[in-house]
Scaffold this active site. Structure first.
Site, PDB file in Angstrom:
ATOM      1  N   GLN B 124      -1.073  -9.994  -4.963  1.00 48.37           N
ATOM      2  CA  GLN B 124      -0.651  -8.612  -6.078  1.00 48.37           C
ATOM      3  C   GLN B 124       0.530  -9.202  -6.510  1.00 48.37           C
ATOM      4  O   GLN B 124       1.730  -8.581  -5.825  1.00 48.37           O
ATOM      5  CB  GLN B 124      -0.720  -7.618  -5.527  1.00 48.37           C
ATOM      6  N   GLU B 242      -4.644   1.112  -4.326  1.00 41.87           N
ATOM      7  CA  GLU B 242      -3.987   0.639  -3.397  1.00 41.87           C
ATOM      8  C   GLU B 242      -3.745   1.763  -3.172  1.00 41.87           C
ATOM      9  O   GLU B 242      -3.565   2.374  -1.353  1.00 41.87           O
ATOM     10  CB  GLU B 242      -2.637  -0.017  -3.660  1.00 41.87           C
TER      11      GLU B 242
HETATM   12  C1  LIG Z   1       6.323  -4.577   2.898  1.00 42.78           C
HETATM   13  C2  LIG Z   1       7.186  -4.325   0.392  1.00 42.78           C
HETATM   14  C3  LIG Z   1       5.590  -5.132   0.918  1.00 42.78           C
HETATM   15  C4  LIG Z   1       5.047  -5.437  -1.418  1.00 42.78           C
HETATM   16  N1  LIG Z   1       4.721  -5.694  -1.175  1.00 42.78           N
HETATM   17  C5  LIG Z   1       4.206  -6.104  -2.430  1.00 42.78           C
HETATM   18  C6  LIG Z   1       3.362  -6.795  -3.506  1.00 42.78           C
HETATM   19  O1  LIG Z   1       2.932  -7.428  -2.747  1.00 42.78           O
HETATM   20  N2  LIG Z   1       3.081  -6.631  -4.326  1.00 42.78           N
HETATM   21  C7  LIG Z   1       4.101  -6.342  -5.457  1.00 42.78           C
HETATM   22  O2  LIG Z   1       3.645  -6.353  -6.674  1.00 42.78           O
HETATM   23  N3  LIG Z   1       4.999  -5.419  -5.006  1.00 42.78           N
HETATM   24  C8  LIG Z   1       5.206  -5.458  -3.763  1.00 42.78           C
HETATM   25  N4  LIG Z   1       5.846  -4.268  -3.364  1.00 42.78           N
HETATM   26  C9  LIG Z   1       6.666  -4.369  -4.187  1.00 42.78           C
HETATM   27  C10 LIG Z   1       6.590  -2.509  -3.908  1.00 42.78           C
HETATM   28  O3  LIG Z   1       5.770  -2.175  -5.322  1.00 42.78           O
HETATM   29  C11 LIG Z   1       8.068  -1.972  -4.604  1.00 42.78           C
HETATM   30  O4  LIG Z   1       9.609  -1.808  -3.707  1.00 42.78           O
HETATM   31  C12 LIG Z   1       8.053  -0.587  -5.605  1.00 42.78           C
HETATM   32  O5  LIG Z   1       6.907  -0.136  -5.942  1.00 42.78           O
HETATM   33  C13 LIG Z   1       9.827   0.345  -5.411  1.00 42.78           C
HETATM   34  O6  LIG Z   1       9.945  -0.708  -6.257  1.00 42.78           O
HETATM   35  P1  LIG Z   1      11.761  -1.245  -5.556  1.00 42.78           P
HETATM   36  O7  LIG Z   1      11.703  -1.532  -4.821  1.00 42.78           O
HETATM   37  O8  LIG Z   1      12.317  -1.779  -6.725  1.00 42.78           O
HETATM   38  O9  LIG Z   1      12.297  -0.009  -5.518  1.00 42.78           O
HETATM   39  P2  LIG Z   1      13.466   0.933  -6.974  1.00 42.78           P
HETATM   40  O10 LIG Z   1      12.417   1.002  -8.410  1.00 42.78           O
HETATM   41  O11 LIG Z   1      14.360   0.376  -7.821  1.00 42.78           O
HETATM   42  O12 LIG Z   1      13.727   2.002  -6.135  1.00 42.78           O
HETATM   43  C14 LIG Z   1      14.601   2.611  -5.636  1.00 42.78           C
HETATM   44  C15 LIG Z   1      15.364   3.673  -5.484  1.00 42.78           C
HETATM   45  O13 LIG Z   1      15.217   4.412  -6.422  1.00 42.78           O
HETATM   46  C16 LIG Z   1      13.956   5.912  -6.760  1.00 42.78           C
HETATM   47  N5  LIG Z   1      13.321   5.818  -8.232  1.00 42.78           N
HETATM   48  C17 LIG Z   1      13.072   4.696  -8.937  1.00 42.78           C
HETATM   49  N6  LIG Z   1      12.636   5.139  -9.936  1.00 42.78           N
HETATM   50  C18 LIG Z   1      12.532   7.095 -10.293  1.00 42.78           C
HETATM   51  C19 LIG Z   1      12.718   7.700 -10.454  1.00 42.78           C
HETATM   52  N7  LIG Z   1      11.592   7.818 -11.862  1.00 42.78           N
HETATM   53  N8  LIG Z   1      12.263   8.878  -9.738  1.00 42.78           N
HETATM   54  C20 LIG Z   1      12.675   9.308  -8.552  1.00 42.78           C
HETATM   55  N9  LIG Z   1      13.245   8.055  -8.167  1.00 42.78           N
HETATM   56  C21 LIG Z   1      13.391   6.855  -8.234  1.00 42.78           C
HETATM   57  C22 LIG Z   1      12.038   4.943  -5.696  1.00 42.78           C
HETATM   58  O14 LIG Z   1      11.699   6.543  -4.762  1.00 42.78           O
HETATM   59  C23 LIG Z   1      13.851   4.550  -4.738  1.00 42.78           C
HETATM   60  O15 LIG Z   1      14.243   5.678  -3.764  1.00 42.78           O
HETATM   61  C24 LIG Z   1       6.287  -3.755  -1.295  1.00 42.78           C
HETATM   62  C25 LIG Z   1       7.280  -4.057  -1.113  1.00 42.78           C
HETATM   63  C26 LIG Z   1       7.465  -4.172   0.626  1.00 42.78           C
HETATM   64  C27 LIG Z   1       8.641  -3.229   0.751  1.00 42.78           C
END
Ligand SMILES: Cc1cc2nc3c(=O)[nH]c(=O)nc-3n(C[C@H](O)[C@H](O)[C@H](O)COP(=O)(O)OP(=O)(O)OC[C@H]3O[C@@H](n4cnc5c(N)ncnc54)[C@H](O)[C@@H]3O)c2cc1C
Lengths: 358, 398
Positions: B124, B242
């Site tokens: 994905q 998902e």
């Molecule tokens: C092990 C693992 C596997 C993954 N596999 C995939 C994959 O196969 N394909 C893919 O596309 N993605 C994948 N991901 C990515 C995953 O979807 C993102 O990590 C997730 O959506 C969060 O984005 P970020 O890590 O950028 O965190 P950020 O968005 O930077 O968030 C940081 C913090 O801010 C908080 N936050 C952000 N916005 C808000 C809001 N509006 N209100 C309150 N709190 C907020 C978050 O909850 C978090 O605590 C994977 C992640 C992990 C850890």
């Protein structure tokens, strides 16, 4: 012991500056892969920091236990991959209080003297048995082995070359080796009063509380910085209240852990501090659990990678939490202490601490 | 296909699968494992009966099962050894359902059966360095060139990319539209020239996710899923599946028939901690929470099947399921006493994986935002960027 009111500021400044220079993300990462960090150790040893709180006439660097714990706090804060606690406040302390020479290199100790048998003849001790989870044994110049023989606490200064060492690691990849003594013979001598397996266990817990307080503080600061830089939905994620709650958890746990560790250190510098140390280890253990949760959550996926340094601190905290007493062990100890004072004695215990118990 | 009875299903499964015994332990969500073979063998074995994706049409590797029949099969499968299907989960649980909802007949014919049989692995490609929780901020661009599209940009955290044959990739096709409107979904063969996968190592030492760099990679217009500009709608279908955990059937802690005590509790018993009152308390609390999680997930899944689209209930299910995983991991790790500090200790890999459970697939905070807005009807967060062209809003309007 001299009564000190605080930490020598020069210690904080110098140690912090030193670790800032030599312990960056990469060097800590490399140390994990290599299982040792000789350059970091030599830079640390050159300053004399490993031997703070050991009298100069015993081969130490002088200074108080408070200074030594402050160095440990900074070791935790910088995730310095060195046996700082083992060489100084634990191993150095054991060797010095039993008249052994303090070696120039790293020292380690047996955090749990499990399954070790010792027989003494004259000033020689013969050791048998296997001890697990021995910090940094593979790089130690001496293992300070504390055992009770016929009711007398004795320390043997064992040369690791006389043992079989099997490398193992804790969750943070720090060496926690298995040491098989198998008939090793080493010079041994009795300890001064007050140094025994029980006081050693408490001192171990105190060392971990100081390390953990530092690591929690660093984790909390990393998280504040990261969430202020990280932009999502057009603003720093630190502006979301849900994220601010995580930041507050991180910060308050850091403050709590440091307060508990420093209080215990101050009491221990003055005299028996069983109650304060037990409380400090339990408090830092639980603070570590809450703070790692909050800080990881606020980092999102970035915090899960080896490329970003958060894991240096969170994995150490998960490991140290279980060393020298997990939550259950210290909860039980504190519970028994409270029960022993009865309902009338509870207030006096909470306010008076160890002075009431002794 | 007409509905089968419980006994008929069990005997059909008996002929192809092994029964789970009380001692069967499997990895969960791929943590600490790089095994593809077990899953592939299992899917190849079950595809002709349509057992793993019973609601899919028969020609695509399902058996056209009714929702109730599907639920029954799912329950009975828990009595058999179903390996951890982590490597195959995107195809089975997310891309498959999205293709059934939005794909063309040709796409369904071409892609569904290999997904069901384990022949092809999908990943994905949604998240990007600047598009995590704010997924609609995706910047990887796709420009049309006749019957082809040219893709350029960077994805990150792409789990399974180094195993994958195909990716489902969310791209920006119209930067002058508001952020949610200018997106389009594509399928992308991972070996397309211009696609480079660079694995990232996680703190649990797995290298299961990657950065994916895309420069001038060409895909066919016939690989576009849904209309141009409809990418967000397709992405929401994928994400809803998902959350609802569609891909996760298999692996984990299913029970052998007639065995009530889950494996993780017997493991604790073996460690000797189950005798102590405080531990029993914690174990029982987690067990109770676990059971509720399972029912919540089942309810969310049933609801999704009834309406055809997973709803916000999936967010509730995800919150509960990850809490269960984390609580179990931390308890098991602590139950080893000081042995728990070792990288060989009980619950090591689970503890190292645990924090990611509340992040991947949408963070806990985002799930709660969804529940707050869509179930409780609470006011949404202020969103100034909803109507502004993405070109202007991408760096923030505040
Ligand atoms: C092990 C693992 C596997 C993954 N596999 C995939 C994959 O196969 N394909 C893919 O596309 N993605 C994948 N991901 C990515 C995953 O979807 C993102 O990590 C997730 O959506 C969060 O984005 P970020 O890590 O950028 O965190 P950020 O968005 O930077 O968030 C940081 C913090 O801010 C908080 N936050 C952000 N916005 C808000 C809001 N509006 N209100 C309150 N709190 C907020 C978050 O909850 C978090 O605590 C994977 C992640 C992990 C850890």
């Amino acid at each position: 012991m001299t009564e000190a009111t605080g930490v020598d500021e020069l210690v904080t400044e110098t140690a912090d500056r030193l670790f800032t220079q030599i312990c960056d993300h990469e060097s800590v990462q490399n140390a994990e892969a290599a299982g040792a960090a000789p350059e970091i150790w030599s830079a640390f040893a050159e300053t004399g920091f490993p031997w703070i709180s050991i009298d100069e006439d015993r081969g130490g660097s002088g200074g108080t236990l408070l200074d030594a714990l402050e160095v440990l706090r900074l070791v935790g804060y910088h995730a310095a991959p060195i046996p700082a606690a083992e060489t100084g406040v634990l191993g150095g302390w054991l060797l010095a209080s039993s008249g052994h020479e303090i070696p120039a290199g790293p020292v380690t100790v047996l955090p749990n003297g499990n399954n070790i048998t010792a027989s003494v003849s004259g000033d020689q001790m013969t050791l048998a048995g296997t001890c697990t989870r021995v910090p940094w044994a593979r790089i130690a110049e001496r293992i300070a082995v504390l055992v009770e023989v016929d009711g007398q606490s004795m320390v043997a200064s064992v040369n690791p070359k006389d043992c079989v060492i099997q490398p193992m690691t804790n969750m943070a990849g720090e060496p926690r080796d298995t040491v098989c003594f198998d008939g090793a013979i080493a010079p041994a001598s009795p300890c001064v009063a007050g140094v025994n397996p029980e006081s050693f266990r408490f001192r171990g817990a105190l060392s971990r509380a100081a390390l953990m307080a530092g690591a929690i503080e660093k984790m909390s600061q990393l998280t504040v910085t990261y969430t202020n830089d990280r932009i999502q939905f057009g603003r720093p994620v630190a502006r979301f209240q849900a994220v601010q709650q995580h930041l507050v958890w991180g910060a308050q746990e850091a403050a709590l852990a440091r307060m508990a560790a420093e209080t215990a250190g101050r009491e221990a510098n003055r005299g028996p501090a069983f109650f304060e140390i037990a409380a400090a280890k339990l408090i830092t253990n639980q603070a570590a659990a809450r703070a790692t949760k909050a800080c990881h959550q606020a980092h999102g996926a970035m915090g899960m990678t080896q490329e970003y340094p958060l894991h240096h601190y969170s994995r150490r905290l998960w490991s140290w939490r279980k060393e020298y007493g997990g939550d259950a062990e210290w909860s039980k100890w504190l519970g028994n202490a409270a029960v022993s004072q009865g309902a009338e004695g509870l207030y006096a215990l909470v306010t008076g601490g160890s002075s009431v118990l002794s | 296909m007409s509905d089968l009875t419980e006994d008929q299903i069990r005997s059909d499964l008996d002929s192809i699968l092994e029964r789970r015994s009380a001692g069967t332990r499997l990895t969960t969500m791929g943590a600490g494992s790089d095994d593809l073979d077990d899953g592939r063998r299992y899917l190849a074995t079950t595809v002709d009966g349509g057992w793993h994706v019973p609601t899919w049409p028969q020609q695509h590797g399902g058996r056209g099962a009714s929702p109730s029949q599907n639920a029954l099969i799912g329950r009975l499968l828990r009595e058999f050894v179903v390996p951890d299907l982590y490597p195959f989960a995107i195809g089975l649980g997310m891309v498959g359902p999205a293709l059934l909802a939005h794909g063309t007949e040709t796409q369904q014919d071409e892609w569904l059966r290999p997904i069901a049989s384990g022949a092809s692995i999908w990943c994905q490609m949604f998240s990007e360095p600047e598009a995590g929780s704010d997924l609609a901020n995706v910047a990887l661009k796709a420009d049309q060139d006749g019957e082809e599209w040219v893709l350029s940009g960077q994805k990150t955290w792409t789990s399974r990319a180094m195993w994958a044959d195909w990716a489902i990739c969310l791209a920006r096709t119209d930067p002058d539209q508001p952020k949610h409107k200018g997106l389009t979904m594509f399928s992308l063969p991972i070996d397309t020239p211009g696609v480079e996968v660079r694995p990232l190592t996680q703190m649990n030492r797995d290298a299961h996710f990657s950065e994916v760099f895309v420069s001038d990679a060409r895909v066919l217009d016939s690989w576009r899923i849904g209309e141009r500009g409809e990418g967000w709608r397709v992405a929401m279908t994928v994400l809803a599946h998902e959350r609802a955990g569609g891909g996760s059937r298999g692996g984990g802690d299913g029970n052998a028939r007639g065995v009530r005590v889950p494996g993780w509790i017997s493991d604790l018993q073996a460690l000797g901690v189950a005798e102590e009152q405080v531990w029993r308390d914690e174990v029982s609390k987690i067990y109770a929470h676990d059971s509720v999680s399972r029912w919540t997930s089942q309810r969310a899944a049933d609801e999704a099947r009834a309406t055809g689209v997973p709803g916000p209930a999936g967010s509730g299910a995800k919150l509960r399921t990850v809490k269960s995983y984390k609580d179990r991991a931390y308890l098991t790790n602590r139950s080893g006493g000081s042995y728990g500090m070792l990288s060989e200790g009980p619950g090591y890999i689970e503890t190292m994986t645990a924090p990611s459970m509340s992040i991947r697939g949408g963070t806990d905070e985002i799930q709660r935002n969804i529940l707050g807005e869509r179930v409780l009807g609470l006011p949404g967060e202020p969103r100034l960027d909803r109507d502004a062209p993405w070109r202007e809003s991408r760096r923030g309007l505040l």
